[in-house]
Each structure stands twice: as structure tokens, then as C-alpha cells.
Design a protein around this motif. Structure first.
Motif, mmCIF file in Angstrom:
data_model
loop_
_atom_site.group_PDB
_atom_site.id
_atom_site.type_symbol
_atom_site.label_atom_id
_atom_site.label_comp_id
_atom_site.label_asym_id
_atom_site.label_seq_id
_atom_site.Cartn_x
_atom_site.Cartn_y
_atom_site.Cartn_z
ATOM 1 N N PHE A 74 0.797 -1.227 0.000
ATOM 2 C CA PHE A 74 0.000 0.000 0.000
ATOM 3 C C PHE A 74 0.833 1.282 0.000
ATOM 4 O O PHE A 74 0.273 2.359 -0.127
ATOM 5 C CB PHE A 74 -0.976 -0.013 1.180
ATOM 6 C CG PHE A 74 -2.145 -0.918 0.929
ATOM 7 C CD1 PHE A 74 -3.235 -0.455 0.209
ATOM 8 C CD2 PHE A 74 -2.133 -2.222 1.377
ATOM 9 C CE1 PHE A 74 -4.317 -1.288 -0.039
ATOM 10 C CE2 PHE A 74 -3.207 -3.072 1.129
ATOM 11 C CZ PHE A 74 -4.302 -2.609 0.417
ATOM 12 N N ILE A 103 -0.385 5.126 -0.798
ATOM 13 C CA ILE A 103 -0.292 6.132 0.265
ATOM 14 C C ILE A 103 0.545 7.323 -0.213
ATOM 15 O O ILE A 103 0.151 8.476 -0.037
ATOM 16 C CB ILE A 103 0.280 5.514 1.562
ATOM 17 C CG1 ILE A 103 -0.708 4.483 2.136
ATOM 18 C CG2 ILE A 103 0.609 6.591 2.595
ATOM 19 C CD1 ILE A 103 -0.074 3.505 3.128
ATOM 20 N N TYR A 124 -0.713 11.108 -0.810
ATOM 21 C CA TYR A 124 -0.048 12.200 -0.099
ATOM 22 C C TYR A 124 0.409 13.288 -1.073
ATOM 23 O O TYR A 124 0.202 14.468 -0.820
ATOM 24 C CB TYR A 124 1.140 11.642 0.687
ATOM 25 C CG TYR A 124 1.927 12.698 1.426
ATOM 26 C CD1 TYR A 124 1.400 13.307 2.557
ATOM 27 C CD2 TYR A 124 3.188 13.090 0.991
ATOM 28 C CE1 TYR A 124 2.102 14.278 3.245
ATOM 29 C CE2 TYR A 124 3.908 14.062 1.668
ATOM 30 C CZ TYR A 124 3.363 14.648 2.792
ATOM 31 O OH TYR A 124 4.064 15.609 3.456
#
Length: 53
Positions: free
Chosen positions: A18, A22, A26
Motif C-alpha cells: 500500500f 499512500i 499524499y
């Protein structure tokens, strides 16, 4: 093998799987935040131009 290691391996695999998602999330979030700040600054500059003239 200790219990800690057995627990951390699936957690590490999960994190690696992941991590790109992520990071991408972000980066997009940061980009949106920067654009909003720039829009706010540009808007304030425009307002200043109108009040000065």
C-alpha cells in the motif's frame, strides 16, 4: 522465529503493497493544498490591486 517477527512480516508486506497508494495520495493532497494556497495568494493580490486603483 519470535512472535514479533511473525507479526511484523505480514504487516511489512501490507505496508509495501500500500506504500505507493499512500505516497500517491499524499502527493496529490500536497498538490491540492499548494494550489489552494496559490489561489488564495493570487486572490489577495487581485484584491489589493482593486483596492489600490
Amino acid at each position: 522465529m519470535s512472535d514479533e517477527l511473525l507479526f511484523s512480516i505480514p504487516l511489512l508486506a501490507f505496508a509495501i503493497r500500500f506504500l505507493p497508494i499512500i505516497l500517491l495520495g499524499y502527493v496529490i493532497y500536497r498538490q491540492i493544498g499548494i494550489e489552494k494556497k496559490l489561489n488564495t495568494i493570487m486572490y489577495k493580490i487581485e484584491q489589493d490591486k482593486h483596492t489600490r486603483s
